[in-house]
Enzyme design. Structure first.
Site, short mmCIF file in Angstrom:
data_model
loop_
_atom_site.label_atom_id
_atom_site.label_comp_id
_atom_site.label_asym_id
_atom_site.label_seq_id
_atom_site.Cartn_x
_atom_site.Cartn_y
_atom_site.Cartn_z
N GLY A 51 0.85 -1.20 0.00
CA GLY A 51 0.00 0.00 0.00
C GLY A 51 0.88 1.24 0.00
N SER A 118 6.40 -4.45 -2.78
CA SER A 118 5.82 -3.16 -3.13
C SER A 118 6.11 -2.15 -2.01
CB SER A 118 4.32 -3.38 -3.37
OG SER A 118 3.79 -2.34 -4.12
N TRP A 119 5.10 -1.47 -1.47
CA TRP A 119 5.35 -0.61 -0.30
C TRP A 119 5.99 -1.43 0.84
CZ3 TRP A 119 6.30 3.73 2.03
CH2 TRP A 119 6.18 3.80 3.43
N ASP A 273 5.96 -5.61 -14.46
CA ASP A 273 5.36 -4.88 -13.35
C ASP A 273 5.14 -3.44 -13.78
OD1 ASP A 273 4.80 -3.50 -10.98
OD2 ASP A 273 6.09 -4.79 -9.77
N HIS A 301 3.00 -7.24 -11.17
CA HIS A 301 3.34 -6.71 -9.85
C HIS A 301 2.96 -7.63 -8.68
CE1 HIS A 301 4.09 -3.76 -6.77
NE2 HIS A 301 2.85 -3.78 -6.36
N1 STX Z 1 1.48 0.94 -4.09
C1 STX Z 1 1.98 -0.34 -4.34
C2 STX Z 1 1.69 -1.30 -3.23
O1 STX Z 1 2.38 -1.34 -2.24
C3 STX Z 1 1.93 1.97 -4.98
C4 STX Z 1 0.55 -2.18 -3.38
N2 STX Z 1 -0.17 -2.33 -4.43
N3 STX Z 1 -1.18 -3.20 -4.13
C5 STX Z 1 -1.01 -3.58 -2.90
O2 STX Z 1 0.06 -2.96 -2.42
C6 STX Z 1 -1.89 -4.55 -2.13
C7 STX Z 1 -1.59 -5.96 -2.54
C8 STX Z 1 -1.64 -4.41 -0.66
C9 STX Z 1 -3.33 -4.28 -2.43
#
Ligand code: STX
Length: 320
Positions: A51, A118-119, A273, A301
């Site tokens: 997120g 990701s985050w 991604d 991603h």
């Molecule tokens: N945000 C990327 C990220 O961390 C820019 C992310 N994208 N989707 C998610 O996290 C979830 C799987 C938690 C929905």
């Protein structure tokens, strides 16, 4: 060899329930939810969700051998089962790093593996840089360093060239005179006093990310945006962090990379991604010559993609 027959169930461990869960008071305002699964005497691993604002998911437990690992998850401030819900006050990167340390201390764990995508990769890296002695290894996926170029790519002009269809709905939610800075325009709406304005913006913001997270977009994933309990926390918290440049100087992670050179680091990155393009994983790998980079040829991603999941499990298995 491209494998088109395996399913996620073939590559992940069976689903399990936590053996313990609870809430930790981290400030006068915030309480965070945590859970432990697997083997209480196993190798500790902290799982950091994405997120920000995504919350932990039961499926994240399945990336680890439950006999070998003590799998610890938590919901970052304001999301999942943490309280208060979708709260932005005292919600920042430094606070999250402190929360992870407070969890570690409260569980009496000396060192743990740090797993995040990701985050979750951003926060894992910043955490390890603040507390370099605490990470047994970094297990990272879909590298996101939250630099201006990465935000510009996904939220303004870049991913829009690959997913013009999904982007149209995200962009057209905002009146034309504000379309020049979509993060700012969404921030105004996501922090509106009017709950209907907040919800409508959260739905479009979240749909954009869900629509672009997989090489082969699937409708069940898009439904996450319809779950407004999820979408409001996810969109508000993400947008709050991004409009504040994650409360760190530009390129903080690369600028401080020397502090984590000694930590065994594995990076799994989908070639296609679109949310967190491979350039960031490449630049991190180049800056950390000891790191191992696996560029997955047939993935986007999401950690829910089979070929990403397979590589992540291979990494966690390798440390048993
Ligand atoms: N945000 C990327 C990220 O961390 C820019 C992310 N994208 N989707 C998610 O996290 C979830 C799987 C938690 C929905």
């Amino acid at each position: 060899m491209l494998d088109v027959t395996s399913t996620l169930a073939d590559v992940l461990y069976p689903s399990i329930e936590p053996y313990e869960s609870g809430m930790l008071n981290v400030s006068e305002l915030h309480t965070i939810a945590w859970e432990k699964s697997g083997n209480p005497n196993g190798i500790p691993v902290i799982v950091i969700h994405g997120g920000p604002g995504g919350g932990g998911q039961p499926s994240y437990r399945q990336y680890f051998d439950a006999n070998a690992y003590n799998i610890i998850q938590f919901d970052q401030r304001g999301c999942g089962k943490s309280t208060p819900y979708a709260e932005l006050t005292e919600n920042n990167t430094q606070a999250s790093v402190r929360d992870i340390e407070q969890l570690r201390e409260s569980f009496g764990i000396e060192r743990w593996h740090v797993f995040g995508g990701s985050w979750g990769s951003t926060l894992a890296l910043v955490y390890a840089q603040e507390h370099p002695g605490r990470a047994l290894s970094l297990m990272l996926r879909g590298i996101f360093m939250c630099r201006k170029s990465e935000l510009q790519w996904f939220y303004q002009d870049g991913a829009s060239h690959i997913f013009p269809d999904a982007f149209e709905a995200y962009r057209e939610h905002i009146p034309q005179q504000e379309q020049g800075d979509l993060v700012k325009a969404y921030h105004t709406r996501l922090t509106s006093e009017d709950v209907n304005i907040r919800r409508a913006a959260a739905k479009e913001w979240t749909r954009w990310e869900m629509a672009t997270s997989r090489l082969f977009p699937d409708d069940s994933y898009l439904e996450k945006a319809e779950d407004l309990d999820f979408a409001v926390a996810f969109a508000r918290i993400e947008c709050h962090y991004f409009i504040n440049a994650i409360f760190l100087e530009e390129a903080h992670i690369l600028n401080h990379v020397e502090t984590i050179q000694h930590i065994p680091t594995n990076i799994v990155q989908g070639r296609y991604d679109v949310v967190c393009p491979a350039r960031s994983a490449w630049e991190l790998h180049k800056a950390m010559p000891n790191s191992n980079l696996i560029l997955v040829p047939d993935a986007g991603h999401s950690m829910g993609e089979v070929s990403i999941a397979r590589e992540l499990v291979a990494i966690t298995d390798s440390f048993r």
